[in-house]
Write a protein that holds these residues in place. Structure first.
Motif, PDB file in Angstrom:
ATOM      1  N   PHE A 172      38.266  41.023  41.879  1.00 20.36           N
ATOM      2  CA  PHE A 172      39.724  41.077  42.696  1.00 20.36           C
ATOM      3  C   PHE A 172      39.451  42.568  41.773  1.00 20.36           C
ATOM      4  O   PHE A 172      40.473  43.538  41.137  1.00 20.36           O
ATOM      5  CB  PHE A 172      40.696  40.323  41.956  1.00 20.36           C
ATOM      6  N   SER A 173      38.371  43.266  41.113  1.00 21.71           N
ATOM      7  CA  SER A 173      38.058  44.522  40.228  1.00 21.71           C
ATOM      8  C   SER A 173      38.363  45.913  40.733  1.00 21.71           C
ATOM      9  O   SER A 173      38.736  46.597  40.100  1.00 21.71           O
ATOM     10  CB  SER A 173      37.018  44.396  39.614  1.00 21.71           C
ATOM     11  N   HIS A 174      38.795  45.710  41.530  1.00 24.05           N
ATOM     12  CA  HIS A 174      39.200  47.097  42.766  1.00 24.05           C
ATOM     13  C   HIS A 174      40.719  46.540  43.048  1.00 24.05           C
ATOM     14  O   HIS A 174      41.227  47.701  44.115  1.00 24.05           O
ATOM     15  CB  HIS A 174      38.319  47.324  43.607  1.00 24.05           C
ATOM     16  N   LEU A 175      41.422  46.163  42.444  1.00 25.82           N
ATOM     17  CA  LEU A 175      42.640  46.074  43.327  1.00 25.82           C
ATOM     18  C   LEU A 175      43.962  46.194  42.178  1.00 25.82           C
ATOM     19  O   LEU A 175      44.722  45.223  41.943  1.00 25.82           O
ATOM     20  CB  LEU A 175      42.998  45.022  43.808  1.00 25.82           C
ATOM     21  N   GLY A 176      43.411  47.294  41.641  1.00 30.01           N
ATOM     22  CA  GLY A 176      44.010  47.617  40.457  1.00 30.01           C
ATOM     23  C   GLY A 176      45.892  47.610  40.426  1.00 30.01           C
ATOM     24  O   GLY A 176      46.457  47.174  39.651  1.00 30.01           O
ATOM     25  N   SER A 177      46.230  47.911  41.847  1.00 34.55           N
ATOM     26  CA  SER A 177      47.313  47.352  42.330  1.00 34.55           C
ATOM     27  C   SER A 177      48.545  46.309  42.224  1.00 34.55           C
ATOM     28  O   SER A 177      49.672  46.391  42.279  1.00 34.55           O
ATOM     29  CB  SER A 177      48.261  48.003  43.306  1.00 34.55           C
ATOM     30  N   LEU A 178      47.882  45.593  42.877  1.00 28.87           N
ATOM     31  CA  LEU A 178      47.892  44.120  42.190  1.00 28.87           C
ATOM     32  C   LEU A 178      49.180  43.209  41.594  1.00 28.87           C
ATOM     33  O   LEU A 178      49.084  43.779  40.507  1.00 28.87           O
ATOM     34  CB  LEU A 178      46.371  43.250  42.908  1.00 28.87           C
ATOM     35  N   ARG A 179      50.175  43.328  42.400  1.00 26.62           N
ATOM     36  CA  ARG A 179      51.323  42.254  41.656  1.00 26.62           C
ATOM     37  C   ARG A 179      51.357  41.048  41.583  1.00 26.62           C
ATOM     38  O   ARG A 179      52.231  40.745  40.703  1.00 26.62           O
ATOM     39  CB  ARG A 179      52.473  42.978  41.838  1.00 26.62           C
ATOM     40  N   ARG A 180      50.928  41.130  42.620  1.00 26.18           N
ATOM     41  CA  ARG A 180      51.058  38.816  42.998  1.00 26.18           C
ATOM     42  C   ARG A 180      50.143  38.581  44.028  1.00 26.18           C
ATOM     43  O   ARG A 180      49.194  39.311  44.403  1.00 26.18           O
ATOM     44  CB  ARG A 180      52.381  38.981  44.268  1.00 26.18           C
ATOM     45  N   LEU A 181      49.597  37.541  43.046  1.00 27.98           N
ATOM     46  CA  LEU A 181      48.307  36.709  43.328  1.00 27.98           C
ATOM     47  C   LEU A 181      48.555  35.198  43.598  1.00 27.98           C
ATOM     48  O   LEU A 181      49.078  34.298  42.459  1.00 27.98           O
ATOM     49  CB  LEU A 181      46.805  36.978  42.536  1.00 27.98           C
ATOM     50  N   GLN A 182      48.412  34.450  44.583  1.00 24.64           N
ATOM     51  CA  GLN A 182      48.192  33.573  44.873  1.00 24.64           C
ATOM     52  C   GLN A 182      47.029  32.780  45.043  1.00 24.64           C
ATOM     53  O   GLN A 182      46.549  32.366  46.191  1.00 24.64           O
ATOM     54  CB  GLN A 182      49.430  33.387  46.016  1.00 24.64           C
TER      55      GLN A 182
END
Length: 366
Positions: A172-182
């Protein structure tokens, strides 16, 4: 005048109906097209350009590629769930310049090409891949695609129900804006250093219904790197033996961040079943604590080392016993050789020290 108006209205209805692909329902008023459970083999052509919400679900589509969504620049919501899709080619969604939500749940993804989810405008906000990965090879493909598809604006990612047993490093290292991870309803057993790297903005992390027996210090450090995340950790088979103590201590300190902290209970051993993990520190587990006795693992290592050295010593003595005759002969040979050398030196010394034989020695030298 009235007949012409009727004719125009009929023509409009005719053209509107003709613009809708076979097997689909189109609503220009709602900007929506639905192609649901029609046994379609591929994405239908002729989808109206006004479409913003496109639902193609429950069909028999095997693959999607760059030709699948040509010209659909207005689509913001795309659902392709339960279509048995097994392959996504690179740049499949490149024409969807307004795409914000993509649902691929319930498929059988075996091949995910690099840049499969890339879009020029990087507008994608939500990606649903729940119950969609066919095998563990697809996980590696997915990790590569998440790195190469430029999803810097993605805020929600759903990977639940995929039977995941591990997460590739820095997936997930290139998903800097991620707020919800299921990540619920998988088979994850451990979290390693770097699993959640660069997810400082994460607000919700769901790890329920996995196979975690505890969270070790490495995993706890990963949680601490997510300062704003609300954690869901319930319905895991926690094993309340000595290894659970660091997690129990962390949980007591961080219970405000864990949404279901009060519901986390031991599953094993039987005597501890349904015991709250928050109270594990008050239950005697028979663990050796620092300063209260020798470390059990260290003791075991010393015992094992002693056994190995003892075995090596016995083997050495056994080899000596088997070769006792040869060893005895060699010792005697060495003794005789030393005796001959010693007698030679002694004889030479007697000649050199006798004055009567000194002239003999001098003549011999001349």
């Amino acid at each position: 005048m009235l007949p012409w108006m009727v004719i125009c209205a009929l023509l409009c209805v005719y053209h509107a109906g003709a613009a809708c692909p076979a097997g689909c329902e189109c609503s220009e008023a709602a900007l929506t097209v639905k192609c649901v459970s029609k046994d379609l083999q591929h994405i239908p052509s002729g989808i109206p350009g006004y479409t913003r919400n496109l639902f193609i679900t429950g069909n028999q589509i095997n693959r999607i590629g760059t030709e699948s969504f040509k010209g659909l620049v207005n689509v913001t919501t795309l659902s392709l769930s339960n279509n048995r899709i097994s392959q996504i080619e690179s740049n499949t969604f490149a024409d969807l310049r307004s795409l914000r939500s993509l649902d691929l749940s319930g498929n059988q993804l075996a091949i995910i090409h690099p840049e499969a989810f890339s879009a020029p405008s990087r507008t994608l906000r939500d990606l649903n891949l729940s119950r969609s990965l066919y095998n563990h090879t697809a996980v590696k493909d997915l990790a590569a695609s998440l790195r190469l598809s430029a999803l810097s604006s993605l805020q929600g990612l759903d990977l639940s129900g995929n039977g995941l047993i591990y997460l590739p490093d820095y997936i997930f290292s290139h998903l800097g804006s991620l707020r919800r991870l299921q990540l619920a309803n998988n088979s994850l057993v451990a979290l390693h250093n770097g699993t959640f790297a660069s997810l400082e903005r994460l607000e919700e992390l769901d790890l329920t219904l996995n196979a975690f027996r505890t969270f070790r210090e490495e995993a706890l450090r990963e949680f601490d790197r997510l300062p704003w995340a609300r954690l869901h950790l319930g319905l895991n088979p926690y094993t309340c033996t000595c290894g659970i103590e660091p997690f129990a201590a962390w949980l007591n300190e961080s219970r405000a961040r864990v949404a279901d902290a009060e519901r986390l209970v031991c599953a094993f051993p039987a005597a501890m079943r349904n015991t709250s993990i928050l109270g594990v520190s008050d239950v005697p587990l028979g663990c050796h604590r620092a300063g209260q006795g020798p470390d059990l693992a260290l003791q075991t290592s010393y015992v094992f080392l002693g056994i190995v050295l003892g075995f090596v010593g016995l083997m050495f003595l056994f080899v000596l016993y088997l070769n006792r005759k040869g060893i005895k002969k060699r010792i005697y040979d060495m003794r005789d050789a030393c005796r001959e050398v010693w007698e030679g030196y002694h004889y030479r010394y007697e000649i050199d020290s006798d004055p009567r034989l000194s002239h003999v020695s001098s003549s011999a030298d001349v």
